[in-house]
Design a protein around this motif. Structure first.
Motif, PDB file in Angstrom:
ATOM      1  N   ARG A   1       3.098   3.271  13.328  1.00 31.64           N
ATOM      2  CA  ARG A   1       4.535   3.196  13.053  1.00 31.64           C
ATOM      3  C   ARG A   1       5.259   4.402  13.631  1.00 31.64           C
TER       4      ARG A   1
ATOM      5  N   PRO B   1     -12.754   2.793   0.514  1.00 29.25           N
ATOM      6  CA  PRO B   1     -11.334   3.164   0.512  1.00 29.25           C
ATOM      7  C   PRO B   1     -10.682   2.756   1.841  1.00 29.25           C
ATOM      8  N   VAL B   2      -9.441   2.321   1.746  1.00 25.36           N
ATOM      9  CA  VAL B   2      -8.697   1.868   2.920  1.00 25.36           C
ATOM     10  C   VAL B   2      -8.100   3.081   3.616  1.00 25.36           C
ATOM     11  N   ASP B   3      -8.277   3.135   4.933  1.00 26.19           N
ATOM     12  CA  ASP B   3      -7.711   4.230   5.709  1.00 26.19           C
ATOM     13  C   ASP B   3      -6.255   3.890   6.026  1.00 26.19           C
ATOM     14  N   GLU B   4      -5.317   4.593   5.413  1.00 26.19           N
ATOM     15  CA  GLU B   4      -3.902   4.317   5.598  1.00 26.19           C
ATOM     16  C   GLU B   4      -3.304   5.116   6.745  1.00 26.19           C
ATOM     17  N   ASN B   5      -4.048   6.040   7.316  1.00 23.42           N
ATOM     18  CA  ASN B   5      -3.500   6.887   8.368  1.00 23.42           C
ATOM     19  C   ASN B   5      -3.290   6.122   9.670  1.00 23.42           C
ATOM     20  N   HIS B   6      -4.144   5.154   9.974  1.00 26.40           N
ATOM     21  CA  HIS B   6      -4.030   4.421  11.235  1.00 26.40           C
ATOM     22  C   HIS B   6      -2.736   3.608  11.315  1.00 26.40           C
ATOM     23  N   PRO B   7      -2.365   2.802  10.303  1.00 27.37           N
ATOM     24  CA  PRO B   7      -1.087   2.070  10.389  1.00 27.37           C
ATOM     25  C   PRO B   7       0.121   3.004  10.420  1.00 27.37           C
ATOM     26  N   ILE B   8       0.062   4.099   9.691  1.00 36.46           N
ATOM     27  CA  ILE B   8       1.177   5.043   9.669  1.00 36.46           C
ATOM     28  C   ILE B   8       1.333   5.689  11.038  1.00 36.46           C
TER      29      ILE B   8
END
Length: 62
Positions: A19, A9-16
């Motif tokens: 930002r 699964p891709v960790d989406e918390n780091h890019p958010i």
């Protein structure tokens, strides 16, 4: 169940989080998203109605 070839699964918390950090830096400098829109409707209305453009209304049949 634990298939090593299965996509992780891709960790989406780091890019958010990145930002949000950039937005916090922009807000620290001042207004991040300025609303400096100004209407020029009155000027345009004068330009539109001051031009003498001939117009015909209705349907013309041969």
């Amino acid at each position: 169940m634990n298939d090593p070839a299965a996509p992780q699964p891709v960790d989406e918390n780091h890019p958010i989080a990145g930002r949000r950090a950039k937005l916090a830096a922009l807000r620290a400098q001042g207004v991040a998203f300025p609303n400096d829109f100004k209407r020029r409707q009155a000027q345009r209305r004068d330009l539109l109605f001051s031009a003498a453009i001939p117009a015909k209304a209705g349907i013309q049949r041969p």
